[in-house]
Design a protein around this motif. Structure first.
Motif, PDB file in Angstrom:
ATOM      1  N   ARG A  21       0.842  -1.193   0.000  1.00 49.19           N
ATOM      2  CA  ARG A  21       0.000   0.000   0.000  1.00 49.19           C
ATOM      3  C   ARG A  21       0.876   1.242   0.000  1.00 49.19           C
ATOM      4  O   ARG A  21       2.012   1.220   0.458  1.00 49.19           O
ATOM      5  CB  ARG A  21      -0.914  -0.016   1.233  1.00 49.19           C
ATOM      6  CG  ARG A  21      -2.096   0.933   1.160  1.00 49.19           C
ATOM      7  CD  ARG A  21      -3.238   0.470   2.057  1.00 49.19           C
ATOM      8  NE  ARG A  21      -2.979   0.654   3.456  1.00 49.19           N
ATOM      9  CZ  ARG A  21      -3.469   1.653   4.199  1.00 49.19           C
ATOM     10  NH1 ARG A  21      -4.248   2.560   3.650  1.00 49.19           N
ATOM     11  NH2 ARG A  21      -3.200   1.734   5.474  1.00 49.19           N
ATOM     12  N   GLY A  22       0.318   2.337  -0.511  1.00 50.25           N
ATOM     13  CA  GLY A  22       1.041   3.605  -0.557  1.00 50.25           C
ATOM     14  C   GLY A  22       1.088   4.170  -1.966  1.00 50.25           C
ATOM     15  O   GLY A  22       0.832   3.469  -2.943  1.00 50.25           O
ATOM     16  N   LYS A  23       1.387   5.457  -2.068  1.00 53.81           N
ATOM     17  CA  LYS A  23       1.581   6.098  -3.370  1.00 53.81           C
ATOM     18  C   LYS A  23       3.066   6.012  -3.703  1.00 53.81           C
ATOM     19  O   LYS A  23       3.893   6.629  -3.037  1.00 53.81           O
ATOM     20  CB  LYS A  23       1.116   7.550  -3.344  1.00 53.81           C
ATOM     21  CG  LYS A  23       1.165   8.230  -4.703  1.00 53.81           C
ATOM     22  CD  LYS A  23       0.672   9.662  -4.628  1.00 53.81           C
ATOM     23  CE  LYS A  23       0.600  10.276  -6.027  1.00 53.81           C
ATOM     24  NZ  LYS A  23       1.878  10.200  -6.759  1.00 53.81           N
ATOM     25  N   VAL A  24       3.394   5.249  -4.729  1.00 51.11           N
ATOM     26  CA  VAL A  24       4.787   4.942  -5.049  1.00 51.11           C
ATOM     27  C   VAL A  24       5.168   5.575  -6.390  1.00 51.11           C
ATOM     28  O   VAL A  24       4.468   5.402  -7.388  1.00 51.11           O
ATOM     29  CB  VAL A  24       5.011   3.419  -5.132  1.00 51.11           C
ATOM     30  CG1 VAL A  24       6.481   3.112  -5.396  1.00 51.11           C
ATOM     31  CG2 VAL A  24       4.538   2.735  -3.850  1.00 51.11           C
ATOM     32  N   ASP A  25       6.264   6.319  -6.389  1.00 53.69           N
ATOM     33  CA  ASP A  25       6.819   6.892  -7.618  1.00 53.69           C
ATOM     34  C   ASP A  25       8.156   6.211  -7.905  1.00 53.69           C
ATOM     35  O   ASP A  25       9.036   6.160  -7.032  1.00 53.69           O
ATOM     36  CB  ASP A  25       7.035   8.399  -7.476  1.00 53.69           C
ATOM     37  CG  ASP A  25       5.719   9.164  -7.441  1.00 53.69           C
ATOM     38  OD1 ASP A  25       4.873   8.893  -8.302  1.00 53.69           O
ATOM     39  OD2 ASP A  25       5.546  10.005  -6.547  1.00 53.69           O
ATOM     40  N   VAL A  26       8.287   5.700  -9.136  1.00 50.38           N
ATOM     41  CA  VAL A  26       9.497   4.973  -9.535  1.00 50.38           C
ATOM     42  C   VAL A  26      10.100   5.646 -10.758  1.00 50.38           C
ATOM     43  O   VAL A  26       9.383   6.000 -11.696  1.00 50.38           O
ATOM     44  CB  VAL A  26       9.167   3.496  -9.874  1.00 50.38           C
ATOM     45  CG1 VAL A  26      10.442   2.740 -10.240  1.00 50.38           C
ATOM     46  CG2 VAL A  26       8.449   2.824  -8.711  1.00 50.38           C
ATOM     47  N   ASN A  27      11.406   5.811 -10.733  1.00 46.94           N
ATOM     48  CA  ASN A  27      12.112   6.378 -11.885  1.00 46.94           C
ATOM     49  C   ASN A  27      13.260   5.441 -12.278  1.00 46.94           C
ATOM     50  O   ASN A  27      14.114   5.111 -11.450  1.00 46.94           O
ATOM     51  CB  ASN A  27      12.654   7.767 -11.562  1.00 46.94           C
ATOM     52  CG  ASN A  27      13.197   8.464 -12.792  1.00 46.94           C
ATOM     53  OD1 ASN A  27      12.480   8.696 -13.756  1.00 46.94           O
ATOM     54  ND2 ASN A  27      14.478   8.780 -12.772  1.00 46.94           N
ATOM     55  N   ILE A  28      13.268   5.008 -13.548  1.00 55.54           N
ATOM     56  CA  ILE A  28      14.306   4.108 -14.055  1.00 55.54           C
ATOM     57  C   ILE A  28      15.103   4.845 -15.125  1.00 55.54           C
ATOM     58  O   ILE A  28      14.553   5.233 -16.161  1.00 55.54           O
ATOM     59  CB  ILE A  28      13.695   2.824 -14.657  1.00 55.54           C
ATOM     60  CG1 ILE A  28      12.831   2.099 -13.616  1.00 55.54           C
ATOM     61  CG2 ILE A  28      14.791   1.899 -15.166  1.00 55.54           C
ATOM     62  CD1 ILE A  28      12.061   0.915 -14.181  1.00 55.54           C
ATOM     63  N   ASP A  29      16.379   5.043 -14.861  1.00 55.12           N
ATOM     64  CA  ASP A  29      17.285   5.638 -15.849  1.00 55.12           C
ATOM     65  C   ASP A  29      18.203   4.547 -16.393  1.00 55.12           C
ATOM     66  O   ASP A  29      18.759   3.754 -15.620  1.00 55.12           O
ATOM     67  CB  ASP A  29      18.131   6.751 -15.219  1.00 55.12           C
ATOM     68  CG  ASP A  29      17.310   8.008 -14.960  1.00 55.12           C
ATOM     69  OD1 ASP A  29      16.376   8.260 -15.744  1.00 55.12           O
ATOM     70  OD2 ASP A  29      17.601   8.725 -13.990  1.00 55.12           O
ATOM     71  N   LEU A  30      18.382   4.541 -17.711  1.00 52.18           N
ATOM     72  CA  LEU A  30      19.151   3.474 -18.353  1.00 52.18           C
ATOM     73  C   LEU A  30      20.156   4.065 -19.331  1.00 52.18           C
ATOM     74  O   LEU A  30      19.848   4.969 -20.089  1.00 52.18           O
ATOM     75  CB  LEU A  30      18.191   2.540 -19.103  1.00 52.18           C
ATOM     76  CG  LEU A  30      18.758   1.197 -19.556  1.00 52.18           C
ATOM     77  CD1 LEU A  30      18.897   0.268 -18.367  1.00 52.18           C
ATOM     78  CD2 LEU A  30      17.838   0.575 -20.606  1.00 52.18           C
TER      79      LEU A  30
END
Length: 289
Positions: A60-69
């Motif tokens: 649970r929760g508001k999750v922000d994910v950032n993937i740099d490649l």
């Protein structure tokens, strides 16, 4: 197992023979699981998979994910559109012949037209990297979950301290409820005396009725039970936030009932103090998974 906070942050930087990758994620409070993923376009096909992986870990929760490649191998290669080159050559040749233009048609002329080259993927690079990316997401989520667990322990300690305060307040109320019959008898005697009426039997009867109505022994017992359940849920359940929010409502209900039954100032003050503690607990519970 103990309560977890919904607030956390995680970051990893790693790589393999195909790429270097950096994954960052943060989470804050939310009633449900709400995930936003920013990532390179070649991973769009696995967005739902990534979100499901995160939900299994974070719940649970508001999750922000950032993937740099950063790729170590070229993802796209240029492809010549031979039909376009042929068309331009024909047009330029006709232009020379019709208008008497001198000079040779060179490569520079052809390259001025931006639609003679296209790009295409060199291979299924996104597919080849998918397992690696998922493992990176799991690692980062586990790191953030560790932070959420630590924060959850701090919240749990604060909540337990406030529960101890509520238990002490309930004990004070239990002591203050003694003498309820005498309290109402004295009150009725004074009222009858003000009217100049002598009605001993009526006073005794009314005082007994009010003392029975003001009996809060059941509420005191239920408060002790709710506090015990509260502690058990914090210590044993991974997803405790919603249950604890309900338990806050139940505790609040018991103290409201006590406040409505009792006319003693000391008990009313106890109720106000207890409800203040419950509200502070509820604010903390809103942070728990």
């Amino acid at each position: 197992m103990t309560a977890k906070s919904m607030t956390g942050y995680g970051k990893i930087m790693t790589g393999n023979e195909l790429c270097d990758i950096k994954v960052e994620m943060k989470s804050v409070n939310s009633r449900y699981f709400d995930c936003n993923v920013r990532m390179p376009r070649l991973f769009n096909f696995m967005e739902i998979t990534l979100k499901n992986v995160l939900k299994d870990v974070l719940v649970r929760g508001k999750v922000d994910v950032n993937i740099d490649l950063k790729l170590k191998k070229q993802q796209y290669k240029p492809v010549l559109r031979q039909d376009a080159v042929e068309s331009y050559m024909n047009v330029l040749t006709e232009l020379k012949e019709r208008f008497g233009v001198h000079g040779k048609i060179s490569l520079e002329h052809i390259l001025n037209f931006n639609d003679i080259l296209e790009t295409e993927e060199t291979d299924d690079l996104g597919q080849r990297l998918s397992d690696f990316v998922i493992e990176c997401i799991k690692t980062c989520a586990a790191e953030m979950d560790g932070m959420r667990l630590l924060e959850g322990r701090n919240l749990a300690d604060d909540i337990k301290a406030r529960l101890s305060t509520i238990t002490a307040i309930a004990a004070d109320i239990d002591i203050n409820r003694e003498g309820v019959y005498e309290y109402w008898r004295e009150k009725f005697e004074k009222r009858m005396a003000d009217f100049g009426v002598d009605a001993e039997d009526k006073i005794v009867q009314e005082a007994a009725v009010m003392a029975e109505k003001a009996d809060i022994s059941e509420e005191i017992t239920r408060i002790a039970s709710h506090v015990e359940q509260f502690r058990n849920i914090i210590d044993t359940e991974k997803e405790s936030g919603k249950k604890l929010d309900f338990m806050c409502q139940e505790l609040n209900r018991e103290f409201n009932t006590i406040g409505s039954k009792s006319g003693k100032t000391a008990i009313i003050n106890n109720v106000v103090q207890a409800k203040s503690e419950i509200e502070k607990i509820r604010e903390q519970v809103q942070n728990l998974v």
